[in-house]
Enzyme design. Sequence first.
Site, short mmCIF file in Angstrom:
data_model
loop_
_atom_site.label_atom_id
_atom_site.label_comp_id
_atom_site.label_asym_id
_atom_site.label_seq_id
_atom_site.Cartn_x
_atom_site.Cartn_y
_atom_site.Cartn_z
N TRP A 157 0.90 -1.19 -0.07
CA TRP A 157 -0.18 0.06 0.12
C TRP A 157 0.77 1.15 -0.06
O TRP A 157 1.74 1.28 0.70
CB TRP A 157 -0.89 -0.07 1.28
CG TRP A 157 -2.29 -0.30 0.95
CD1 TRP A 157 -3.41 0.49 0.99
CD2 TRP A 157 -2.91 -1.79 0.77
NE1 TRP A 157 -4.38 -0.37 0.69
CE2 TRP A 157 -4.19 -1.68 0.49
CE3 TRP A 157 -2.42 -3.05 0.74
CZ2 TRP A 157 -5.10 -2.82 0.37
CZ3 TRP A 157 -2.98 -4.04 0.70
CH2 TRP A 157 -4.40 -4.17 0.35
N TRP A 215 0.81 4.93 1.09
CA TRP A 215 1.12 5.91 2.13
C TRP A 215 1.72 4.86 3.33
O TRP A 215 2.27 5.16 4.14
CB TRP A 215 0.21 6.86 2.68
CG TRP A 215 -1.06 6.47 3.35
CD1 TRP A 215 -1.84 5.38 3.30
CD2 TRP A 215 -1.70 7.43 4.32
NE1 TRP A 215 -2.79 5.51 4.12
CE2 TRP A 215 -2.93 6.60 4.91
CE3 TRP A 215 -1.74 8.65 4.80
CZ2 TRP A 215 -3.70 7.19 5.69
CZ3 TRP A 215 -2.58 9.19 5.72
CH2 TRP A 215 -3.65 8.37 5.91
N GLY A 244 -7.27 7.67 2.35
CA GLY A 244 -6.76 6.82 3.35
C GLY A 244 -7.53 6.74 4.63
O GLY A 244 -7.37 5.92 5.50
N ASP A 268 -10.79 5.70 4.98
CA ASP A 268 -11.79 5.22 4.33
C ASP A 268 -13.19 5.38 4.58
O ASP A 268 -13.95 6.03 3.54
CB ASP A 268 -11.77 3.73 4.01
CG ASP A 268 -10.40 3.24 3.71
OD1 ASP A 268 -9.53 4.00 3.76
OD2 ASP A 268 -10.38 1.82 3.58
N ARG A 284 -15.61 -2.62 10.83
CA ARG A 284 -15.26 -2.46 9.42
C ARG A 284 -16.49 -1.73 8.33
O ARG A 284 -17.69 -1.82 9.18
CB ARG A 284 -14.86 -4.05 8.71
CG ARG A 284 -13.84 -4.62 9.06
CD ARG A 284 -12.40 -4.04 8.53
NE ARG A 284 -12.22 -3.72 6.91
CZ ARG A 284 -11.41 -3.44 6.48
NH1 ARG A 284 -10.36 -2.94 7.06
NH2 ARG A 284 -11.41 -3.02 5.14
N TRP A 297 -12.56 4.21 10.60
CA TRP A 297 -12.09 5.95 10.48
C TRP A 297 -13.00 6.58 11.43
O TRP A 297 -13.18 7.88 11.01
CB TRP A 297 -11.54 6.31 9.23
CG TRP A 297 -10.36 5.44 9.05
CD1 TRP A 297 -10.15 4.37 8.16
CD2 TRP A 297 -9.07 6.34 9.12
NE1 TRP A 297 -8.70 4.22 7.86
CE2 TRP A 297 -8.22 5.28 8.60
CE3 TRP A 297 -8.66 7.36 9.63
CZ2 TRP A 297 -6.69 5.58 8.50
CZ3 TRP A 297 -7.21 7.68 9.76
CH2 TRP A 297 -6.38 6.59 9.28
N GLU A 318 -4.24 -1.99 14.46
CA GLU A 318 -4.45 -1.23 13.31
C GLU A 318 -4.99 0.16 13.93
O GLU A 318 -4.72 1.05 13.57
CB GLU A 318 -5.13 -1.65 12.10
CG GLU A 318 -5.62 -0.96 10.85
CD GLU A 318 -6.30 -1.48 9.87
OE1 GLU A 318 -7.00 -2.87 10.18
OE2 GLU A 318 -6.53 -1.23 8.72
C1 2M8 Z 1 -7.26 0.81 4.63
O1 2M8 Z 1 -7.60 0.79 3.47
C2 2M8 Z 1 -7.94 -0.26 2.37
C3 2M8 Z 1 -8.35 0.25 1.07
O2 2M8 Z 1 -7.01 1.09 0.64
C4 2M8 Z 1 -9.11 -1.18 2.85
O3 2M8 Z 1 -9.86 -0.90 3.75
O4 2M8 Z 1 -8.99 -2.11 2.42
C5 2M8 Z 1 -7.11 2.40 4.99
O5 2M8 Z 1 -6.95 2.32 6.22
C6 2M8 Z 1 -5.86 2.79 4.49
O6 2M8 Z 1 -5.63 4.13 4.68
C7 2M8 Z 1 -4.48 2.14 4.38
O7 2M8 Z 1 -3.53 2.21 3.72
C8 2M8 Z 1 -5.08 0.69 4.18
C9 2M8 Z 1 -3.75 -0.42 4.27
O8 2M8 Z 1 -3.21 -0.59 5.51
O9 2M8 Z 1 -6.12 -0.14 4.74
#
Ligand code: 2M8
Length: 429
Positions: free
Chosen positions: A31, A33, A163, A165, A202, A351, A394
Amino acid sequence: MNLLKQCQQVLEQNWKGNFTIPSPRLYPFQWNWDSGFVALGNLHYKPERSIIELETLFSGQWENGFLPHIIFHNEQKYSSYFPSADYWNSNISSLAPKQIKTSGITQPPVHGFVLEKIFENNIDKSRINNLFDKIVKYHNYLYETREYNNTGLVSIWHNWESGMDNSVWWDEILERIDISKLENIQLFRKDIYEVDESNKTRPLDLDYKRYLFLVKKLRGNKYVNVEDNYPFQVLDPVFNSILIESNASLIRIGKVLGKEVPFLQTKMETGIKSFSSILWNNVDLLYYPFDVLSQSQIKKHCSGCYAPIFTGIPSTDQVKELVRHWKNYNDNVLIPSCFPDQIGFEQKNYWRGPVWININWMIWKGLLQYEMYELAEQIRNSTINLVEKFGVYEYFDPFIKTDSKTGYGGKDFSWTAALIIDMLRSEKV
Ligand code: 2M8
């Protein structure tokens, strides 16, 4: 085992030879960032890995400079993620790399300021040079393709690009998508089987349907542009703060490398002014995102309201106002992704309420620039204590005093580990 060792072990376990996955099974690819944050942690004990992490990430860069949010390395081997590489179908664009599959949206551009840290660690100059060019190309893409009306601020086109979501910030925009009119979107969700209490921690299926509706629209345009009435066009203060911070780093690195970047300098200056005129709210004394379609700010009190502190954008007086807001609410000092009095707040849901380490890390760094050492130190200590007490999760419950389980989502989460290493290794000021 002490916390530092524990965090190093997480990074070891998630290291795949030339990049780091965010968390086993839940996020089995690279991923965007996340990799930047991971590189910062690795700098403290395996610096060579930091540059490799970025080099591998940029192997997914598109010809127009765009940097995808997921690079699907070894995608045949891992089926525990949805939407998959095939769903994104990046090959639909001739600009996408041929050798590797990627997504078609991006994420906050942390790489410039990460590169500066790598640079300070004296890692191979020619490799720095190479990465520098790629990051500049990415920023050029952002300004050329995403800038809103010469404001120096760029739009994000999907909530995943933020980021953050399922932040309450995006609720109204996503609710405008009338799902009763959607053709049947099939979901093959995998994330819900990988975490505890997924129905509370989620996004819902309905949320995913909306996310995929946007993906479909973007895919229809080969991910290169959006129509004027495309529903998700937002000037996000987090994304734009990070962009400006990275620009400033590129400008400094460029001076040493003999590569001036006047275009980025101009955009950065304009962008900083637009933070005051477009994103700052003079009544609430907070920064908010700006929804381009409705031409209005999204007035919800979330952790992202504070992100400009990271970049030194607010005046000292503005920072004092900002700080007052969150200290009124939280004697634990840490900033929750959404404040409990906001509509849509959910204590455990991703989030929409929980505390995230990366955002608190950003605020900690920012406060140091403003010489607010005491508060910065409180944030550093609270963040470290949180992870020490509950594990390398996380995200975390915003009501830290609850006795129940407090860490949520992925276990052994890489950016939590990496940024805790950075906090542990930083000198107390
Ligand atoms: C989360 O996002 C991904 C989609 O990109 C997901 O939920 O499947 C977010 O927290 C995002 O900020 C982060 O980069 C990613 C991987 O940790 O997970």
